[in-house]
Enzyme design. Structure first.
Site, PDB file in Angstrom:
ATOM      1  CG  ASP A   1      48.392  43.144  31.276  1.00  0.00           C
ATOM      2  OD1 ASP A   1      47.193  43.465  31.136  1.00  0.00           O
ATOM      3  OD2 ASP A   1      48.883  42.857  32.391  1.00  0.00           O
TER       4      ASP A   1
ATOM      5  CG  ASP B   1      42.911  36.582  31.499  1.00  0.00           C
ATOM      6  OD1 ASP B   1      42.425  37.717  31.501  1.00  0.00           O
ATOM      7  OD2 ASP B   1      43.554  36.114  32.450  1.00  0.00           O
TER       8      ASP B   1
ATOM      9  CD  GLU C   1      43.843  41.579  35.690  1.00  0.00           C
ATOM     10  OE1 GLU C   1      43.129  41.262  36.644  1.00  0.00           O
ATOM     11  OE2 GLU C   1      44.497  40.733  35.044  1.00  0.00           O
ATOM     12  CD  GLU C   2      46.658  38.396  33.525  1.00  0.00           C
ATOM     13  OE1 GLU C   2      46.811  38.012  34.695  1.00  0.00           O
ATOM     14  OE2 GLU C   2      45.745  38.001  32.789  1.00  0.00           O
TER      15      GLU C   2
ATOM     16  CD  GLU D   1      39.907  39.965  33.840  1.00  0.00           C
ATOM     17  OE1 GLU D   1      40.130  38.824  33.367  1.00  0.00           O
ATOM     18  OE2 GLU D   1      40.793  40.821  33.985  1.00  0.00           O
TER      19      GLU D   1
END
Ligand SMILES: [Zn+2]
Length: 376
Positions: free
Chosen positions: A68, A98, A131-132, A160
């Site tokens: 994501d 990212d 994750e975001e 990451e």
């Protein structure tokens, strides 16, 4: 291998996977993993978690990441954010740093490693799509499920973007803990001209916050900076100039090192509320525990792989915000973050040097070689 990783990165960038959606990324990854990996989805809510494994027994090596991305934002993109475009040696698109590039790179490294070294242990991949976002249904949920099933990796790289200016300059081997507080201080609303008939919550809050802001929490440790406290929002007022408001709302955050923990910081703040005779409601959100990985099999294997591939010695760092490594560290303590440079993350025109892609595949591949060789 480089071409595969570049192509795979571009395919992932083409999926507009704004958190918590994966928008086709998992299909792309399952196809790239081919027959050597067994895959399944561990989903909850609108979050998908892709779990893939190859081989069996130990060592059990895990790659973790997310597909994501944060929304591209409105203006300023030179190229459409979900149409991967190369210009002057840079690949542009939301998620290039990212962290779709590292997902593509470790997918390519792992499939190649498995085809060349069958029967030498287990390689797993855990890819989430939140994750975001709020992070409730992603890695934290998948880890819960997998540990119930008895899965337990020996070491894990989270891809990451960890590097500062060139690939290989930084390994993130720990993170500070994070604690959010939501405080409402109550007063008595009324006319500003009648101070004896009101209790002004703003006046109550000011000396309390002054105390908090001026507290020295610790001097830091060798691995971590000092614990810090920041107010992120204060709100009070009725918009009328002649009204004392009835309450004041404050949001704040602690970033803390291994000398502190949630409970102790919470107790401290609550004691301070009492000292200042506040009437209050306080809600806590325990967002992350601090962790630190040092001198482990993985840190040595990764360090050697970076030195060989990039020709530089990385520094270890615990700076930066939280990542899903915080959820993995409890399950698999030998966890480290390593991925591309991070100067453009979450920005308009996020891009990555195309040269980093082949290097990153090699770093991951060499790390696998080091881990599985050492185990034999
Ligand atoms: Zn990320």
């Amino acid at each position: 291998m480089e071409k595969d990783a570049l192509e795979l990165t571009k395919k992932l960038i083409s999926c507009p996977s704004i958190t918590p959606e994966e928008k086709g990324c998992n299909r792309v990854l399952i196809e790239a993993l081919g027959h050597s990996f067994t895959t399944r989805l561990i989903n909850r809510g609108s979050t998908t978690n892709l779990w893939a494994t190859s081989g069996h027994g130990t060592p059990f090596f895990l790659f973790a990441g997310h597909v994501d991305v944060v929304p591209p934002g409105e203006n300023g993109w030179i190229f459409p954010p979900f149409e991967p475009t190369i210009k002057d040696g840079k690949l542009y698109g939301r998620g290039t740093q990212d962290m779709k590039t590292s997902v593509a790179c470790f997918t390519v490294a792992a499939t190649r490693f498995v085809s060349e070294h069958p029967e030498c242990g287990t390689i797993g991949m855990l890819i989430t799509s939140d994750e975001e976002g709020d992070g409730k249904d992603g890695t934290v949920f998948a880890v819960e499920q997998l540990s119930k099933e008895g899965m337990k990796p020996d070491c894990c790289i989270v891809g990451e973007p960890s590097c500062n200016s060139v690939l290989g300059d930084t390994i993130k081997n720990g993170r500070r803990g994070s604690l959010n507080g939501f405080l409402i201080v109550k007063g008595i609303q009324g006319h500003v001209a009648y101070p004896d008939k009101v209790v002004n919550p703003i006046h109550k809050v000011v000396p309390f916050l002054d105390d908090l802001v001026n507290t020295e929490w610790d001097d830091g440790t060798e691995a971590f900076p000092p614990t810090s406290f920041q107010i992120s929002n204060i709100h009070a007022g009725t918009r009328a100039v002649n009204v004392v408001p009835g309450e004041c709302k404050i949001t704040f955050n602690f970033r803390f090192n291994t000398l502190h923990n949630h409970k102790q910081l919470e107790k401290f703040v609550e004691a301070l509320c009492k000292k200042h005779h506040l009437k209050y409601q306080l809600r806590w959100q325990e967002s992350a525990n601090p962790f630190k990985t040092e001198g482990t099999k993985l840190s040595e294997a990764l360090l050697a792989a970076i030195e060989k591939t990039c020709g530089i010695t990385p520094k270890f760092s615990t700076s930066g915000g939280t990542s899903d490594a915080r959820f993995i560290s409890k399950w698999c303590p030998d966890v480290i973050e390593f991925g591309p440079t991070n100067q453009a993350i979450h920005k308009v025109n996020e891009c990555i040097d195309v040269k980093q892609i082949s290097l990153l595949v090699s770093v991951y591949y060499e790390t696998l070689k080091n881990i599985f060789k050492k185990a034999k």
